[in-house]
Design an enzyme around this catalytic site. Structure first.
Site, short mmCIF file in Angstrom:
data_model
loop_
_atom_site.label_atom_id
_atom_site.label_comp_id
_atom_site.label_asym_id
_atom_site.label_seq_id
_atom_site.Cartn_x
_atom_site.Cartn_y
_atom_site.Cartn_z
NE ARG A 126 -19.54 -8.01 -1.46
CZ ARG A 126 -18.22 -7.93 -1.34
NH1 ARG A 126 -17.60 -8.64 -0.42
NH2 ARG A 126 -17.52 -7.14 -2.13
CE LYS A 140 -3.82 -2.35 0.12
NZ LYS A 140 -3.26 -3.71 0.03
NE ARG A 173 -9.13 -9.57 -4.70
CZ ARG A 173 -10.21 -8.89 -4.38
NH1 ARG A 173 -11.24 -8.84 -5.22
NH2 ARG A 173 -10.32 -8.26 -3.23
#
Length: 496
Positions: free
Chosen positions: A337, A116, A291
């Protein structure tokens, strides 16, 4: 295009990849653990190969076993899905050393953006705004001086982390060292690295991200943005596109910055650049996920593009089949979700799906690996499913999601759909005035505010019955489940 792809993952994302492979005429191979022998992705794939025991550490996290399996079945590509080893540069290197294509970015880019601190520097190089913070990791020795320079309130964050782990908020100087130690400990346990850095906390901020896609020929496009501000403990619950809080000029600046950063680092394949959006419409780089994202379906719903297909084509060396001017969006999409947890205590629940009722209709999509008889176990990612809807505009999409939630049922396993309904009914969400603190604050409001006492009572009864049934079927295995049901029963007359 590839002939055979091994999916180094499980659950709904493995099923999702298999569906695209099937459409493209690519043979799919499911990697599975001992616990997943009867999983849906194993049933769907053209072939399946066992890679180890039930714990992820013995299977889905074993780079050597996954690569050996790919060699064994003669796969010419490996798709990592999300989670597990999807952002592990050592995995990419091992796959490529075996002369197998990796469906994702290069190991060097994953390393850069996984750090990061380094990612902040690359964002600055690309002229992308970053949150005020430290230029590198901090130690207990220099933390106080650096914190005073950055300013309170602030966040202690894992340099090599992600997924909301290794993060602590600090309001006052006297709390800094404890927060630093807690963040270091969690980061070390989850990521094998206890490096941390400091960032100013942006109060009232929203979480907005941009989907980017690049190829190995220097082409990069964005697929517009998503708003993921409904989250708790830094874990997303609801995602949507477009972000309803951006003006057209703000949106254009945000999207251009994401493409600029992706080009600066030579990004190839699908990736997501995450930002914080403050109350004044200023955005700041947060991190990059190298990803496919959990929430990619909302982007697919509004663009009509198949992100997995585009991933495969890029990994096979093809140029992107689309230019930026070809990317158009239509309508609005929202994803919820579905977690196996009770919406009162928020503790995880387990069990067997005895009856599954899936929502149907135009503009409704359910990504899951569920079936009647499927056991929701404690071994892996707790998300059961993703319920995605599309409509002409945001109000219609919210209404459609409400209806889809009413039609969705997993008898035998308690889930969080009641909590999602509470979110959809709140004026702050409906009017798009919510920020990253919205859900945490909602959870502190009385259940009666949403007519929730009746819901809690019904939930308590359902959990008690499920626990009793499970205990009789497998004595001893479900004692924790029973304790959770008892907790809900105690809460039935109270608030949450």
């Amino acid at each position: 295009m590839f002939k055979r792809v091994l999916i180094a993952n499980r659950g709904e994302i493995a099923c999702r990849v298999i569906r695209t492979c099937r459409r493209l005429g690519i043979q799919s191979v499911a990697a599975y653990s001992e616990a997943d022998a009867d999983a849906l992705h194993v049933r769907m794939a053209d072939e399946a190969v066992k890679i180890g025991g039930a714990p992820a550490a013995d299977s889905y996290l074993r780079i050597d076993r996954i690569v050996a399996a790919a060699k064994k079945v003669k796969a010419d590509a490996v798709h990592p899905g999300y989670g597990f080893v999807s952002e592990n540069p050592a995995f990419v290197e091992a796959v490529e050393a075996a002369k197998i294509a990796f469906v994702g970015p290069s190991a060097s880019v994953i390393k850069q953006m996984g750090d990061k601190v380094e990612a902040r520097g690359l964002a600055l190089l690309a002229d992308v705004p970053v949150i005020p913070g430290t230029d590198g990791e901090v130690s207990a020795t220099d933390a106080l001086a650096e914190a005073r320079r950055v300013g309170f309130p602030l966040m202690v964050k894992a340099a090599d982390g992600g997924g909301g782990m290794g993060i602590r908020a600090v309001e006052r100087e006297e709390d800094l060292l404890d927060a630093l130690e807690q963040a270091r400990t969690q980061a070390g346990n989850f990521f094998g690295s206890d490096r941390v850095y400091l960032e100013r906390r942006i109060d009232g901020a929203s979480h907005v991200e941009v989907q980017v896609l690049g190829d190995h020929h220097g082409n990069v496009v964005h697929l517009f943005e998503r708003d993921c501000s409904v989250q708790r403990r830094n874990q997303k619950v609801i995602e949507e596109t477009p972000c309803p809080k951006l003006t057209p000029p703000q949106r254009e600046a945000l999207l251009e910055s994401a493409v600029r950063l992706a080009k600066t680092i030579g990004y190839a394949n699908a990736g997501t650049i995450e930002y914080l959006l403050d109350r004044d419409g200023n955005f700041y780089f947060l991190e990059m996920n190298t990803r496919l994202q959990v929430e990619h379906p909302v982007t697919e719903m509004v663009t009509g593009l198949d992100l997995v297909e585009l991933q495969l084509r890029v990994a096979a060396g093809e140029e992107l089949p689309i230019a930026q001017e070809d990317v158009r969006t239509r309508g609005a999409a929202i994803e919820a979700r579905i977690y196996p947890e009770d919406p009162v205590s928020l503790l995880p629940t387990f069990g067997v799906v005895e009856r599954l009722r899936e929502p149907k209709g135009d503009g409704v999509r359910l990504d899951s690996a569920l079936y009647e008889g499927y056991e929701v176990s404690p071994y892996y990612e707790p998300m059961m499913a993703k319920l995605i809807v599309w409509a002409d505009d945001r109000p219609a999409a919210i209404d459609r999601l409400r209806q889809a939630l009413d039609e969705f049922d997993t008898e035998g396993v308690v889930n969080n759909t009641a909590l999602v309904r509470r979110v959809l009914d709140r004026t702050l969400f409906v009017e798009a005035r919510h920020d990253n603190t919205f859900l945490e604050e909602l959870l502190r409001t009385p259940a009666s505010d949403a007519g929730g006492k009746e819901l809690i009572a019904a939930l308590a009864v359902a959990m008690a019955l499920a626990a009793d049934k499970a205990e009789r079927a497998a004595p001893g295995k479900w004692k924790m489940y029973g304790r959770r049901a008892a907790m809900v029963s105690r809460l039935a007359g109270g608030a949450f």
